[in-house]
Design a protein around this motif. Sequence first.
Motif, PDB file in Angstrom:
ATOM      1  N   SER A 171       0.833  -1.200   0.000  1.00 41.48           N
ATOM      2  CA  SER A 171       0.000   0.000   0.000  1.00 41.48           C
ATOM      3  C   SER A 171       0.869   1.251   0.000  1.00 41.48           C
ATOM      4  O   SER A 171       2.074   1.208   0.253  1.00 41.48           O
ATOM      5  CB  SER A 171      -0.895   0.009   1.235  1.00 41.48           C
ATOM      6  N   ALA A 172       0.245   2.384  -0.284  1.00 41.08           N
ATOM      7  CA  ALA A 172       0.985   3.648  -0.251  1.00 41.08           C
ATOM      8  C   ALA A 172       1.542   3.911   1.141  1.00 41.08           C
ATOM      9  O   ALA A 172       2.670   4.399   1.294  1.00 41.08           O
ATOM     10  CB  ALA A 172       0.071   4.791  -0.687  1.00 41.08           C
ATOM     11  N   CYS A 173       0.764   3.594   2.187  1.00 40.41           N
ATOM     12  CA  CYS A 173       1.227   3.838   3.550  1.00 40.41           C
ATOM     13  C   CYS A 173       2.353   2.891   3.939  1.00 40.41           C
ATOM     14  O   CYS A 173       3.169   3.218   4.799  1.00 40.41           O
ATOM     15  CB  CYS A 173       0.066   3.698   4.538  1.00 40.41           C
ATOM     16  N   ALA A 174       2.393   1.705   3.321  1.00 40.00           N
ATOM     17  CA  ALA A 174       3.479   0.770   3.575  1.00 40.00           C
ATOM     18  C   ALA A 174       4.745   1.150   2.821  1.00 40.00           C
ATOM     19  O   ALA A 174       5.860   0.974   3.323  1.00 40.00           O
ATOM     20  CB  ALA A 174       3.053  -0.646   3.190  1.00 40.00           C
ATOM     21  N   ASN A 175       4.577   1.681   1.618  1.00 42.50           N
ATOM     22  CA  ASN A 175       5.732   1.959   0.757  1.00 42.50           C
ATOM     23  C   ASN A 175       6.368   3.317   1.004  1.00 42.50           C
ATOM     24  O   ASN A 175       7.468   3.570   0.506  1.00 42.50           O
ATOM     25  CB  ASN A 175       5.309   1.875  -0.708  1.00 42.50           C
ATOM     26  N   ASN A 176       5.672   4.194   1.735  1.00 45.57           N
ATOM     27  CA  ASN A 176       6.166   5.555   1.928  1.00 45.57           C
ATOM     28  C   ASN A 176       6.253   5.869   3.415  1.00 45.57           C
ATOM     29  O   ASN A 176       5.289   5.679   4.161  1.00 45.57           O
ATOM     30  CB  ASN A 176       5.238   6.558   1.246  1.00 45.57           C
ATOM     31  N   ASN A 177       7.411   6.368   3.829  1.00 49.28           N
ATOM     32  CA  ASN A 177       7.658   6.730   5.223  1.00 49.28           C
ATOM     33  C   ASN A 177       7.942   8.223   5.245  1.00 49.28           C
ATOM     34  O   ASN A 177       9.091   8.651   5.202  1.00 49.28           O
ATOM     35  CB  ASN A 177       8.844   5.930   5.771  1.00 49.28           C
ATOM     36  N   ASP A 178       6.875   9.049   5.320  1.00 50.91           N
ATOM     37  CA  ASP A 178       7.020  10.476   5.066  1.00 50.91           C
ATOM     38  C   ASP A 178       6.858  11.362   6.284  1.00 50.91           C
ATOM     39  O   ASP A 178       7.053  12.568   6.206  1.00 50.91           O
ATOM     40  CB  ASP A 178       6.029  10.911   3.978  1.00 50.91           C
ATOM     41  N   GLY A 179       6.448  10.806   7.423  1.00 54.47           N
ATOM     42  CA  GLY A 179       6.515  11.561   8.659  1.00 54.47           C
ATOM     43  C   GLY A 179       5.315  12.413   8.995  1.00 54.47           C
ATOM     44  O   GLY A 179       4.190  12.087   8.664  1.00 54.47           O
ATOM     45  N   ASP A 180       5.583  13.555   9.669  1.00 60.79           N
ATOM     46  CA  ASP A 180       4.557  14.320  10.372  1.00 60.79           C
ATOM     47  C   ASP A 180       3.784  13.382  11.302  1.00 60.79           C
ATOM     48  O   ASP A 180       2.550  13.315  11.264  1.00 60.79           O
ATOM     49  CB  ASP A 180       3.612  15.039   9.410  1.00 60.79           C
ATOM     50  N   PRO A 181       4.502  12.643  12.169  1.00 60.11           N
ATOM     51  CA  PRO A 181       3.853  11.603  12.974  1.00 60.11           C
ATOM     52  C   PRO A 181       3.094  12.168  14.159  1.00 60.11           C
ATOM     53  O   PRO A 181       3.395  13.239  14.675  1.00 60.11           O
ATOM     54  CB  PRO A 181       5.043  10.766  13.459  1.00 60.11           C
ATOM     55  N   ILE A 182       2.104  11.414  14.594  1.00 62.41           N
ATOM     56  CA  ILE A 182       1.350  11.711  15.816  1.00 62.41           C
ATOM     57  C   ILE A 182       1.168  10.412  16.599  1.00 62.41           C
ATOM     58  O   ILE A 182       0.814   9.370  16.024  1.00 62.41           O
ATOM     59  CB  ILE A 182      -0.036  12.313  15.510  1.00 62.41           C
ATOM     60  N   THR A 183       1.390  10.473  17.907  1.00 61.89           N
ATOM     61  CA  THR A 183       1.147   9.365  18.816  1.00 61.89           C
ATOM     62  C   THR A 183       0.267   9.860  19.957  1.00 61.89           C
ATOM     63  O   THR A 183       0.579  10.877  20.582  1.00 61.89           O
ATOM     64  CB  THR A 183       2.466   8.834  19.406  1.00 61.89           C
ATOM     65  N   LEU A 184      -0.830   9.164  20.221  1.00 64.57           N
ATOM     66  CA  LEU A 184      -1.715   9.512  21.326  1.00 64.57           C
ATOM     67  C   LEU A 184      -2.050   8.252  22.110  1.00 64.57           C
ATOM     68  O   LEU A 184      -2.093   7.155  21.542  1.00 64.57           O
ATOM     69  CB  LEU A 184      -3.011  10.153  20.821  1.00 64.57           C
ATOM     70  N   TYR A 185      -2.296   8.426  23.394  1.00 62.96           N
ATOM     71  CA  TYR A 185      -2.834   7.345  24.210  1.00 62.96           C
ATOM     72  C   TYR A 185      -4.270   7.683  24.534  1.00 62.96           C
ATOM     73  O   TYR A 185      -4.562   8.745  25.086  1.00 62.96           O
ATOM     74  CB  TYR A 185      -2.026   7.171  25.495  1.00 62.96           C
ATOM     75  N   ASP A 186      -5.183   6.789  24.154  1.00 60.04           N
ATOM     76  CA  ASP A 186      -6.609   6.967  24.399  1.00 60.04           C
ATOM     77  C   ASP A 186      -6.885   6.442  25.811  1.00 60.04           C
ATOM     78  O   ASP A 186      -7.025   5.235  26.036  1.00 60.04           O
ATOM     79  CB  ASP A 186      -7.393   6.187  23.342  1.00 60.04           C
ATOM     80  N   HIS A 187      -6.944   7.359  26.781  1.00 61.68           N
ATOM     81  CA  HIS A 187      -7.035   6.974  28.188  1.00 61.68           C
ATOM     82  C   HIS A 187      -8.286   6.154  28.484  1.00 61.68           C
ATOM     83  O   HIS A 187      -8.220   5.167  29.229  1.00 61.68           O
ATOM     84  CB  HIS A 187      -7.016   8.221  29.072  1.00 61.68           C
ATOM     85  N   ALA A 188      -9.431   6.562  27.959  1.00 62.37           N
ATOM     86  CA  ALA A 188     -10.677   5.883  28.279  1.00 62.37           C
ATOM     87  C   ALA A 188     -10.702   4.464  27.730  1.00 62.37           C
ATOM     88  O   ALA A 188     -11.243   3.550  28.359  1.00 62.37           O
ATOM     89  CB  ALA A 188     -11.863   6.684  27.745  1.00 62.37           C
ATOM     90  N   ALA A 189     -10.100   4.274  26.554  1.00 59.43           N
ATOM     91  CA  ALA A 189     -10.103   2.951  25.924  1.00 59.43           C
ATOM     92  C   ALA A 189      -8.892   2.118  26.324  1.00 59.43           C
ATOM     93  O   ALA A 189      -8.892   0.899  26.148  1.00 59.43           O
ATOM     94  CB  ALA A 189     -10.142   3.101  24.401  1.00 59.43           C
ATOM     95  N   GLY A 190      -7.842   2.770  26.836  1.00 62.11           N
ATOM     96  CA  GLY A 190      -6.618   2.053  27.135  1.00 62.11           C
ATOM     97  C   GLY A 190      -5.930   1.547  25.886  1.00 62.11           C
ATOM     98  O   GLY A 190      -5.347   0.464  25.865  1.00 62.11           O
TER      99      GLY A 190
END
Length: 539
Positions: A171-190
């Motif tokens: 896929s495009a998301c698999a073949n391209n590593n282009d950044g602007d990353p975001i990481t979040l922890y969903d507290h309510a869902a764990g």
Amino acid sequence: KMRKVSGNMAMVAAVLAVMVAMPTFAGEVIHPQQVLQLNRFAETPPMSEYVAPKPAEGLENREIPNRPATELPTLPGATPPDQIMGEGFISPDSGVLAPAPIIGFDGNNSDDNQAVIGFRLAPPDTQGAVGMQYYVQWVNLTWSVYDKATGAEVMGPLPGNSLWAAGMPGSACANNNDGDPITLYDHAAGRWFMSQFALPGPFYTCLAVSQTSDPTGAWYVWEYNYGSLMTDSPKFGVWPDGYYMTVNEFGSGQSATTVFDRTAMLAGDATPGAQYFYIEGVQPSFPQPTNWNGGEAPPAGSPNYNAAFYDDAWGNPADIIQICELSIDWATPGNSAFTCPVDPGDPGYLDLTAIGLSFDSSLCAIGGRDCIPQPNGQYIDSLSNRFMFPMNYRNLMATLGYEVMTVTHSVDVDGSNWGGMRWYELRNTGSGWFVADGGTFAPDSDHRWMGSSAVDMNGNIGLVYSISSDTTFPSVGYTARLATDPAGTMQTEQVLVAGGGSQGSVNRWGDYAAMHMDPDGCTFWGTAEYVATGGAWIW
């Protein structure tokens, strides 16, 4: 109490934890519920089993070029600036030393990028989030999982696109590593939420949600096709009814918000709902969505808030925070509403000039490029034209009688291109949002910028940021304030990690930092960038 995770060599990511119906703009057209093409959905095997391919040899170091705005963000009816400088509104030092860190460890660095993807990249887009057991940090273009009790790296570094490479190869998301990353922890869902974009043209947004609270386990992954729309500078927030993404659609002259159905994504739905809104006719100002960062849920039916600031130096009638409201109806999308205040007196139109918190965000120049000095004479950028990630939210109505959001940006303290860290505490006691407190943190002649803030279960605020000057190597500092501290004050600064060298050759820095709350509701975890000994993130 305070925790930190620092970076190691070059400009690394330091992670710290510390306890302590719609009005429209003139000429504006609001377009709701556009159709997005969901290209693919997949599930990954446990990421602890993923083996990254070896990078190609001979790749050159890279710098993501600055994307200058062709026009400045303005509200309707804006007038030319009055050329009157603000007074800086420096936050007085309360005289109390901010709490010391209780743990510190280095995060991903430029050598990790070199080893894993074959080249070094600037800027690192430093950010990460904390869960019950782990801290997950993702910088351009690698991510790692750390045991938050010891700082030991338990998985990684892996390529940023590894989630999609593991789940949907080809896929495009698999073949391209282009950044602007975001990481979040969903507290309510764990659960964990991660995203980056893919830029082969058409442009893609790549989303991932962990199947459990263990980020080394299996994930759900999705790929959305945005066609010719480049979703530049994507920022996300968790809300009960969705994962909210705001973007600056680079080249189109508009900002946009997409809402992805959180409930469906947590359940591993192959086709979760997505509603997309964009504002045409008004230049974007890099809005931030509200991020529910733990604790009690927002009051039932609360909209998500998208906030941006507008500087009178850009031709606006005053220095303004604009808080838009986005209410989503998944059952009947036609009932969804995006509401933005445009006139004084509108709910969410916060005139900072009127309350004595005006500012000058034109640090060095509009956009703040080549601005912050280092000992080697190379200047680095401040990105002073936008709110910094994230805009964290807590519902303290039951205990303290208000909802609260914190957000930061960089400003010129006194008109001499002296960078200071502007912070705001926004509250809602039931009658709408207002500025409860704020100021500019600039305790000495060094420059402070590229910050991030959060608020704990007791209404205390933590702030992490970069520090530099012509005599101070780029470092990471932090400060804090108790809810009971005098208004407008911050506590005495702590240096999380002192830099040992200057960045060379390129002016990119950031583009962001991140401060998030531990699930305990009391411990702040922050990550930012610094230069260790010699060289920089890219060299």
